[in-house]
Motif scaffolding. Structure first.
Motif, PDB file in Angstrom:
ATOM      1  N   LEU A   1       1.593   7.030  -0.412  1.00 11.67           N
ATOM      2  CA  LEU A   1       1.105   5.657  -0.604  1.00 11.67           C
ATOM      3  C   LEU A   1       1.604   5.076  -1.920  1.00 11.67           C
ATOM      4  CD1 LEU A   1      -0.494   3.254   0.349  1.00 11.67           C
ATOM      5  CD2 LEU A   1      -2.564   4.299  -0.614  1.00 11.67           C
ATOM      6  N   VAL A   2       1.565   5.856  -2.983  1.00 18.13           N
ATOM      7  CA  VAL A   2       2.087   5.392  -4.274  1.00 18.13           C
ATOM      8  C   VAL A   2       3.583   5.079  -4.145  1.00 18.13           C
ATOM      9  CG1 VAL A   2       2.644   6.113  -6.632  1.00 18.13           C
ATOM     10  CG2 VAL A   2       0.347   6.488  -5.721  1.00 18.13           C
ATOM     11  N   ALA A   3       4.316   5.956  -3.480  1.00 15.22           N
ATOM     12  CA  ALA A   3       5.755   5.739  -3.302  1.00 15.22           C
ATOM     13  C   ALA A   3       6.021   4.479  -2.491  1.00 15.22           C
ATOM     14  CB  ALA A   3       6.391   6.948  -2.631  1.00 15.22           C
ATOM     15  N   ALA A   4       5.241   4.265  -1.437  1.00 17.20           N
ATOM     16  CA  ALA A   4       5.425   3.078  -0.594  1.00 17.20           C
ATOM     17  C   ALA A   4       5.182   1.809  -1.402  1.00 17.20           C
ATOM     18  CB  ALA A   4       4.494   3.133   0.608  1.00 17.20           C
ATOM     19  N   ARG A   5       4.166   1.826  -2.225  1.00 14.97           N
ATOM     20  CA  ARG A   5       3.862   0.650  -3.049  1.00 14.97           C
ATOM     21  C   ARG A   5       4.900   0.455  -4.153  1.00 14.97           C
ATOM     22  NH1 ARG A   5      -2.751   1.492  -2.964  1.00 14.97           N
ATOM     23  NH2 ARG A   5      -3.086   0.193  -1.110  1.00 14.97           N
ATOM     24  N   PHE A   6       5.390   1.565  -4.697  1.00 16.66           N
ATOM     25  CA  PHE A   6       6.477   1.463  -5.678  1.00 16.66           C
ATOM     26  C   PHE A   6       7.703   0.831  -5.027  1.00 16.66           C
ATOM     27  CE2 PHE A   6      10.446   2.919  -7.442  1.00 16.66           C
ATOM     28  CZ  PHE A   6      10.290   2.649  -8.800  1.00 16.66           C
ATOM     29  N   ASN A   7       8.071   1.317  -3.841  1.00 21.18           N
ATOM     30  CA  ASN A   7       9.263   0.816  -3.169  1.00 21.18           C
ATOM     31  C   ASN A   7       9.128  -0.665  -2.817  1.00 21.18           C
ATOM     32  OD1 ASN A   7      10.524   3.287  -3.355  1.00 21.18           O
ATOM     33  ND2 ASN A   7       9.846   3.980  -1.340  1.00 21.18           N
ATOM     34  N   TYR A   8       7.916  -1.092  -2.464  1.00 20.08           N
ATOM     35  CA  TYR A   8       7.687  -2.518  -2.186  1.00 20.08           C
ATOM     36  C   TYR A   8       7.941  -3.344  -3.448  1.00 20.08           C
ATOM     37  CZ  TYR A   8       5.289  -6.887  -1.126  1.00 20.08           C
ATOM     38  OH  TYR A   8       4.994  -8.219  -0.953  1.00 20.08           O
TER      39      TYR A   8
END
Length: 233
Positions: free
Chosen positions: A134-141
């Protein structure tokens, strides 16, 4: 002894519940690349709506592989510049096998959108490797959608998402980034059938047509067999 047996039974039931819950999750796996307009459209649209919908993240088994149409410019397939039609397909065919040649996942990487994409892919690979999904997904966004995959945005996006900016920088400029790229390359190369472009999105193992990607929230909720989260339409 009676209490001990009851405790064991309770632990077994809880373990079974956790197992069933994991099995019920909807698998959402996609393969993309930095600087890709169609990937950004999915990331900023259908995917983000799905991830941020109330309770929907909890029913997802989510994975993202930032490699896309890149390839290692191995001697058997190599050409001086990026060539998707010949070199990428050659690399996928040669290296997407159970026992690939030794040079398949090392050396020079060529990316569809140039060196900037290669850097962006590595940064996103490091976010995946170092953070929770989830952290990675939000970072990538933040990195792709709000900052155009600019490496200078690492610190701001790490702060916004909860990632570790220093660890990310160390990773993408060093051997951990090299290893993360190789892992994503391998995961992409072994896709069967071979991916034809990006984004390449699999929902419970089934490839989703590009025309349906903006409707991902509904598709995920439809695929989930348990009680629907509040965020489902």
């Amino acid at each position: 002894p009676h209490h001990a047996n009851m405790l064991k039974a309770l632990v077994a039931v809880l373990a079974l519940c956790a197992l069933v819950s994991a099995q019920d999750k909807v698998s959402l796996v996609w393969y993309g690349e930095a600087y890709c307009p169609y990937c950004q459209e999915f990331l900023g649209g259908g995917l983000n709506k799905t991830i941020e919908a109330a309770g929907v993240w909890d029913i997802l088994d989510y994975k993202y592989y930032p490699w896309g149409n890149a390839y290692y410019n191995v001697s058997a397939c190599g050409r001086p510049t990026y060539d998707k039609t010949y070199s990428m397909v050659c690399w996928l065919t040669r290296c997407g096998v159970a026992s690939p040649p030794a040079d398949c996942f090392e050396g020079t990487i060529l990316c569809q959108h140039g060196p900037g994409e290669c850097i962006g892919n590595t940064i996103e690979a490091c976010a995946n490797a170092l953070s929770t999904p989830l952290v990675a997904a939000r970072f990538n966004y933040c990195f792709e959608i709000q900052n155009g995959a600019n490496p200078n945005s690492i610190r701001a996006c790490a702060l916004a998402s909860g990632a570790d900016a220093n660890a990310l920088t160390t990773c993408y400029t060093g051997p951990k980034g090299v290893a993360a790229n190789a892992a994503n390359a391998r995961a992409t190369a072994i896709l069967t059938p071979q991916h034809l472009g990006t984004p390449w999105v699999l929902l419970n193992g089934k490839q989703i047509d590009v025309s349906e990607l903006d409707d991902m929230l509904r598709l995920v909720c439809k695929a989930y067999t348990g009680p629907k989260p509040a965020g489902c339409p």
